[in-house]
Write an enzyme that holds these catalytic residues in place. Structure first.
Site, mmCIF file in Angstrom:
data_model
loop_
_atom_site.group_PDB
_atom_site.id
_atom_site.type_symbol
_atom_site.label_atom_id
_atom_site.label_comp_id
_atom_site.label_asym_id
_atom_site.label_seq_id
_atom_site.Cartn_x
_atom_site.Cartn_y
_atom_site.Cartn_z
ATOM 1 N N HIS A 258 48.534 45.130 44.845
ATOM 2 C CA HIS A 258 49.402 45.822 43.878
ATOM 3 C C HIS A 258 49.444 45.076 42.540
ATOM 4 O O HIS A 258 50.441 45.136 41.810
ATOM 5 C CB HIS A 258 50.826 45.988 44.427
ATOM 6 C CG HIS A 258 50.886 46.631 45.781
ATOM 7 N ND1 HIS A 258 50.778 47.997 45.959
ATOM 8 C CD2 HIS A 258 51.011 46.084 47.014
ATOM 9 C CE1 HIS A 258 50.850 48.274 47.255
ATOM 10 N NE2 HIS A 258 50.975 47.129 47.918
ATOM 11 N N SER B 226 32.274 41.804 20.241
ATOM 12 C CA SER B 226 33.146 42.821 19.676
ATOM 13 C C SER B 226 32.642 43.174 18.285
ATOM 14 O O SER B 226 32.210 42.294 17.536
ATOM 15 C CB SER B 226 34.588 42.315 19.601
ATOM 16 O OG SER B 226 35.387 43.179 18.811
#
Length: 329
Positions: free
Chosen positions: A29, A155
Site C-alpha cells: 500500500h 530532462s
C-alpha cells in the site's frame, strides 16, 4: 519475441542472484512493511515472466489453421484430390500449424486469443517491473538508478535531472496496447461461416507483437544498466527499523501465551513513534510484557533487536525461483 523475453528473464535472474542478500524494506500500500531483499523482489518478476514465456510457447504450439474451403466442408478440394483432409494436413505441416478439428471459412479464433492473452500477460509483467523501478528511482527513495550515457539528456528543461524515461516509456506503451485485447475478443464473433467484421481490425494485431518486442529490448537494456544502491536501501530500511519489529514481536508474544498481543504491540508502536525509543526497549520497561519477553529464545530476541535479520526466506526463495527458471528456460 520468445528469444528476447528469455534474454530478459536471464538478465533478471542475474540481478536477483547478485542481490539475494541485499536488504530492502518491503512495501505494501505504498507503506513500509517488513524487510525483504532486493533479490527476492526481482525473483517475483523472474517467476511471473517465466510463467508467461511458457504460456506463449504453449499457445504457439496450439495455433491451428485450415485448408478446408469456403465454408470449411472441403467442398472444392473434394473435387480435386482423393484425400482433402490429407492435403489440409500437409499444408498445415508446412506452415507448422495444428489442423483445426473443425473450421468454417476461418480457423477457430480461440487459439489466437490464447496467444494474445499470454503476450498481454507478459506485457503486464514488463509494465509492472517498469513501474516499480520508476518508483524506486524517485529522489526521496533513490534505491536504483539507470546508468546514463555521456550524451543522454535526462530532462529537456532541467539539466540536473535523470528521468526514468525507459521505464516510463514501457508503462506508456503497455497502456496503449493492452486495450487491444478487447478487439481480439470482439473478433471471435463471426456470423455463420464467415463475415468481414474482423477484416480491418485484425490487420492491426501484429502491432501488439512489435510493441512488446520493442519494450522487451528497452527493459533488457535498462536491466543491464541498472545500478542498485544498497546503501540507499539500507538507509530507507532504517527509517522504519524501530517500528517494523512490531510484527515479529506480537507473533512471538502470542506464541508465548499473551492473549492480546496485537493490541499490546500496537500501543508500544505509538509510544515508540512519540519517544523515538525502540519498541523492544519500551516493552522491556513494561513489567507484564517483560515476563513474556524473558521467555524468548536467543534467536527470537535477535529478530526484535536486529530487525535487519527478519527477512524470512528471502534469499532461499530467490535462489529456488532462479534455479527453477534457469533449468526450465
Amino acid at each position: 519475441l520468445l528469444p528476447k523475453l528469455i534474454s530478459l528473464e536471464r538478465a533478471w535472474v542475474k540481478v536477483a542472484l547478485n542481490h539475494k542478500d541485499t536488504l530492502q524494506i518491503g512495501r505494501t500500500h505504498g507503506q513500509h512493511a517488513v524487510p525483504i531483499t532486493f533479490g527476492f523482489a526481482m525473483a517475483g518478476y523472474v517467476d511471473r515472466l517465466g510463467n508467461r514465456i511458457k504460456e506463449i510457447e504453449r499457445a504457439c504450439e496450439n495455433l491451428s489453421g485450415k485448408f478446408s474451403g469456403a465454408v470449411g466442408a472441403f467442398n472444392a478440394t473434394s473435387l480435386v484430390v482423393k484425400s482433402p483432409q490429407k492435403l489440409e494436413s500437409d499444408v498445415m505441416k508446412f506452415l507448422r500449424l495444428k489442423v483445426a478439428r473443425h473450421s468454417t471459412q476461418i480457423a477457430p479464433p480461440e487459439p489466437m486469443q490464447d496467444l494474445v492473452n499470454a503476450v498481454v500477460g507478459a506485457f503486464g509483467v514488463l509494465a509492472n517491473f517498469a513501474d516499480d523501478m520508476r518508483h524506486l528511482q524517485r529522489t526521496e527513495i533513490a534505491e536504483i538508478a539507470e546508468e546514463f550515457s555521456k550524451q543522454q539528456v535526462g530532462s529537456s528543461t532541467m539539466p540536473h535531472k535523470r528521468n526514468p524515461i525507459s521505464f516510463e516509456n514501457v508503462k506508456s506503451m503497455f497502456k496503449a496496447f493492452v486495450p487491444r485485447i478487447v478487439t481480439v475478443y470482439l473478433d471471435s464473433v463471426s456470423e455463420h461461416q464467415r463475415d468481414l467484421t474482423n477484416s480491418a481490425s485484425q490487420r492491426f494485431l501484429p502491432e501488439l507483437f512489435a510493441a512488446i518486442v520493442y519494450c522487451t529490448d528497452k527493459m533488457n537494456d535498462s536491466t543491464k544498466n541498472l545500478f542498485v544502491d544498497s546503501k540507499a536501501m539500507k538507509r530507507n530500511f532504517g527509517f522504519s527499523a524501530l517500528s517494523i519489529v512490531a510484527e515479529p514481536l506480537y507473533i512471538l508474544l502470542a506464541i508465548h501465551g499473551h492473549k492480546d498481543a496485537h493490541e499490546a504491540v500496537r500501543e508500544l508502536t505509538l509510544k515508540s513513534q512519540k519517544s523515538g525509543r525502540p519498541v523492544f526497549d519500551i516493552a522491556m520497561d513494561d513489567k507484564k510484557l517483560k515476563l513474556y519477553l524473558m521467555q524468548f529464545s536467543k534467536k527470537e530476541t535477535d529478530f526484535i533487536k536486529n530487525p535487519q535479520n527478519y527477512v524470512g526466506l528471502s534469499a532461499k526463495k530467490t535462489v529456488e525461483v532462479c534455479k527453477y527458471w534457469k533449468s526450465v528456460l
